[in-house]
Enzyme design. Structure first.
Site, PDB file in Angstrom:
ATOM      1  N   SER A 141       1.880  -9.337  14.103  1.00  0.00           N
ATOM      2  CA  SER A 141       2.026 -10.744  13.710  1.00  0.00           C
ATOM      3  C   SER A 141       1.767 -11.597  14.942  1.00  0.00           C
ATOM      4  CB  SER A 141       3.449 -11.003  13.218  1.00  0.00           C
ATOM      5  OG  SER A 141       3.709 -12.398  13.136  1.00  0.00           O
ATOM      6  N   TYR A 154      12.474 -10.427  14.415  1.00  0.00           N
ATOM      7  CA  TYR A 154      11.095 -10.244  13.947  1.00  0.00           C
ATOM      8  C   TYR A 154      10.127 -10.291  15.128  1.00  0.00           C
ATOM      9  CZ  TYR A 154       6.980 -10.919  10.896  1.00  0.00           C
ATOM     10  OH  TYR A 154       5.771 -10.794  10.236  1.00  0.00           O
TER      11      TYR A 154
HETATM   12  N1  NAD Z   1       2.646 -13.145   5.241  1.00  0.00           N
HETATM   13  C1  NAD Z   1       2.462 -13.497   6.502  1.00  0.00           C
HETATM   14  O1  NAD Z   1       2.291 -14.686   6.817  1.00  0.00           O
HETATM   15  C2  NAD Z   1       2.470 -12.453   7.585  1.00  0.00           C
HETATM   16  C3  NAD Z   1       2.114 -12.854   8.879  1.00  0.00           C
HETATM   17  C4  NAD Z   1       2.114 -11.920   9.892  1.00  0.00           C
HETATM   18  C5  NAD Z   1       2.451 -10.610   9.620  1.00  0.00           C
HETATM   19  N2  NAD Z   1       2.800 -10.244   8.364  1.00  0.00           N
HETATM   20  C6  NAD Z   1       3.155  -8.832   8.149  1.00  0.00           C
HETATM   21  O2  NAD Z   1       2.404  -8.305   7.090  1.00  0.00           O
HETATM   22  C7  NAD Z   1       3.103  -7.184   6.542  1.00  0.00           C
HETATM   23  C8  NAD Z   1       3.111  -7.298   5.027  1.00  0.00           C
HETATM   24  O3  NAD Z   1       3.861  -8.436   4.653  1.00  0.00           O
HETATM   25  P1  NAD Z   1       3.474  -9.378   3.420  1.00  0.00           P
HETATM   26  O4  NAD Z   1       3.348 -10.756   3.969  1.00  0.00           O
HETATM   27  O5  NAD Z   1       2.372  -8.796   2.645  1.00  0.00           O
HETATM   28  O6  NAD Z   1       4.867  -9.367   2.623  1.00  0.00           O
HETATM   29  P2  NAD Z   1       5.266  -8.782   1.182  1.00  0.00           P
HETATM   30  O7  NAD Z   1       6.746  -8.966   1.127  1.00  0.00           O
HETATM   31  O8  NAD Z   1       4.432  -9.424   0.143  1.00  0.00           O
HETATM   32  O9  NAD Z   1       4.936  -7.230   1.283  1.00  0.00           O
HETATM   33  C9  NAD Z   1       5.726  -6.354   2.064  1.00  0.00           C
HETATM   34  C10 NAD Z   1       5.946  -5.059   1.307  1.00  0.00           C
HETATM   35  O10 NAD Z   1       6.640  -4.154   2.187  1.00  0.00           O
HETATM   36  C11 NAD Z   1       7.577  -3.445   1.429  1.00  0.00           C
HETATM   37  N3  NAD Z   1       8.663  -2.921   2.263  1.00  0.00           N
HETATM   38  C12 NAD Z   1       9.672  -3.597   2.858  1.00  0.00           C
HETATM   39  N4  NAD Z   1      10.495  -2.753   3.483  1.00  0.00           N
HETATM   40  C13 NAD Z   1      10.001  -1.508   3.286  1.00  0.00           C
HETATM   41  C14 NAD Z   1      10.431  -0.215   3.678  1.00  0.00           C
HETATM   42  N5  NAD Z   1      11.554  -0.015   4.383  1.00  0.00           N
HETATM   43  N6  NAD Z   1       9.677   0.856   3.316  1.00  0.00           N
HETATM   44  C15 NAD Z   1       8.545   0.687   2.576  1.00  0.00           C
HETATM   45  N7  NAD Z   1       8.113  -0.527   2.148  1.00  0.00           N
HETATM   46  C16 NAD Z   1       8.839  -1.612   2.510  1.00  0.00           C
HETATM   47  C17 NAD Z   1       8.098  -4.446   0.411  1.00  0.00           C
HETATM   48  O11 NAD Z   1       8.671  -3.765  -0.710  1.00  0.00           O
HETATM   49  C18 NAD Z   1       6.827  -5.232   0.058  1.00  0.00           C
HETATM   50  O12 NAD Z   1       6.179  -4.685  -1.071  1.00  0.00           O
HETATM   51  C19 NAD Z   1       4.495  -7.196   7.187  1.00  0.00           C
HETATM   52  O13 NAD Z   1       4.526  -6.236   8.219  1.00  0.00           O
HETATM   53  C20 NAD Z   1       4.594  -8.597   7.753  1.00  0.00           C
HETATM   54  O14 NAD Z   1       5.462  -8.654   8.852  1.00  0.00           O
HETATM   55  C21 NAD Z   1       2.822 -11.134   7.339  1.00  0.00           C
END
Ligand code: NAD
Length: 262
Positions: A141, A154
Site C-alpha cells: 500500500s 496498517y
Molecule cells: N482498497 C484500497 O484502497 C487499497 C489500497 C492499498 C492496498 N490495499 C490492499 O489490497 C488488499 C485487498 O484489499 P481490498 O481493498 O480488495 O479489500 P476487500 O476487503 O475488498 O478484500 C479483502 C479480502 O481479504 C479477505 N481477508 C481478510 N482477512 C483474511 C484472512 N485472515 N485470510 C484470508 N482472507 C482474508 C477478506 O475476506 C476480503 O475478501 C489488502 O491487502 C489491502 O490492504 C487496498
C-alpha cells in the site's frame, strides 16, 4: 494472451483487488486458485467470474500456516507447477492513531497483513526455489511509505511487507524466482466493510467515518485526480508474474496515480 498451463494462487480473492487479480490471471490463461477467509465471498467470486472452468476456490485463513501449505500442495499435487503466489489478503485499521491502537488491534492487523504474507511467501519460496521458477507478489500500500495514508498498525504492516520482500528477493533470486510488492493508492473496494466485520469492536465507531477517498483529498494529493481501478492494480500483478518481468526483483511498484511522487 500469456502462456497456458500456469497456476496462480491468490489470497484474499473473495472481494475487491484479489478478485480482480483472479479475473486478470484467468484472462491471461492461468488456472487460478482463489482463496479467502470467507466461503460466502468466494462463492460471490465464482459467480462474478461465471464459474470459469479454470477457477478453483478454497477457504483458507492466511494466519493458518498449515492451511496455506495444504493449498500449495494441492496445486502441485494436481501435477502442476506453482507459478505465481499473490499475497493479497489484508485488513485495515480505520486510521487508528498510536493511542487509538490497542495492543489487540495492533496484533490482529500485523498478524493478518504481515505474518500472513510471510507465511505465503515462505510456502511459495520453498516450492518455487525447488522448481527453479516462480513469482511471489505481495499487495502492499502507499501506507508502506506514507505515514498519513492509514492507521499506525496498517502502515507498519505494509512497510514490513516491503522490507520482507527485499530480503525475500535476495533469498530466492538465485533460483530464477522473483519477489515484488504492488502498492496501490486509493482503490474503491469493500476494504472498510470487510475490515470492520473482521475487527469488530477493536476499531472504534469514531474511526469509521474517516477516509482519504473523498473528492477534495483526491484532487489535492493525487496527480491523476481520481481513485484507481481494481483492473489497474491487477494488470501490474499479472505483468510481474509474466516472463517479461523476470529481471524485476525486490521492488515496490506503486499503482497510485502519482500520489507517492507528489
Ligand atoms: N482498497 C484500497 O484502497 C487499497 C489500497 C492499498 C492496498 N490495499 C490492499 O489490497 C488488499 C485487498 O484489499 P481490498 O481493498 O480488495 O479489500 P476487500 O476487503 O475488498 O478484500 C479483502 C479480502 O481479504 C479477505 N481477508 C481478510 N482477512 C483474511 C484472512 N485472515 N485470510 C484470508 N482472507 C482474508 C477478506 O475476506 C476480503 O475478501 C489488502 O491487502 C489491502 O490492504 C487496498
Amino acid at each position: 494472451m500469456g502462456m497456458t498451463n500456469r497456476n496462480a494462487v491468490v489470497t484474499g480473492a473473495g472481494s475487491g483487488i484479489g478478485r480482480g487479480i483472479v479475473e486478470a490471471f484467468l484472462a491471461d490463461g492461468y488456472t487460478v486458485w482463489a482463496s479467502d477467509l470467507s466461503d460466502d465471498r468466494l462463492a460471490e467470486t465464482r459467480e462474478a467470474l461465471n464459474n470459469s472452468e479454470a477457477l478453483r476456490t478454497r477457504a483458507v485463513d492466511v494466519t493458518d500456516y498449515a492451511g496455506l501449505e495444504g493449498l500449495a500442495d494441492t496445486v502441485i499435487g494436481e501435477g502442476g507447477s506453482l507459478d505465481a503466489w499473490v499475497n493479497c489478503a489484508g485488513i485495515f485499521d480505520g486510521y487508528a492513531d498510536v493511542l487509538e491502537t490497542s495492543p489487540e488491534l495492533w496484533d490482529k492487523v500485523l498478524t493478518i497483513n504481515l505474518t500472513g504474507s510471510f507465511y505465503g511467501a515462505r510456502i511459495a519460496a520453498a516450492r518455487m526455489t525447488e522448481q527453479k521458477s516462480g513469482r511471489i507478489i505481495t499487495v502492499g500500500s502507499v501506507a508502506g511509505q506514507r505515514g498519513a495514508a492509514d492507521g499506525i498498525a496498517y502502515a507498519a504492516s505494509k512497510a514490513g511487507i516491503e522490507g520482507m520482500t527485499r530480503r525475500l528477493a535476495v533469498d530466492v533470486g538465485h533460483a530464477g524466482v522473483t519477489a515484488n510488492v504492488v502498492a496501490p493508492g486509493v482503490i474503491r473496494t469493500n476494504l472498510r466493510a470487510t475490515s470492520e466485520e473482521i475487527l469488530g469492536d477493536l476499531v472504534s465507531s469514531q474511526q469509521r467515518g474517516i477516509g482519504v477517498s473523498n473528492p477534495e483529498f483526491l484532487d489535492f494529493l493525487i496527480p491523476a485526480k481520481r481513485s484507481g481501478l481494481i483492473s489497474e492494480v491487477a494488470a501490474v500483478v499479472v505483468f510481474l508474474a509474466s516472463d517479461g518481468a523476470g529481471y524485476v526483483n525486490g521492488q515496490v511498484l506503486p499503482v497510485d496515480g502519482g500520489w507517492t511522487a507528489s
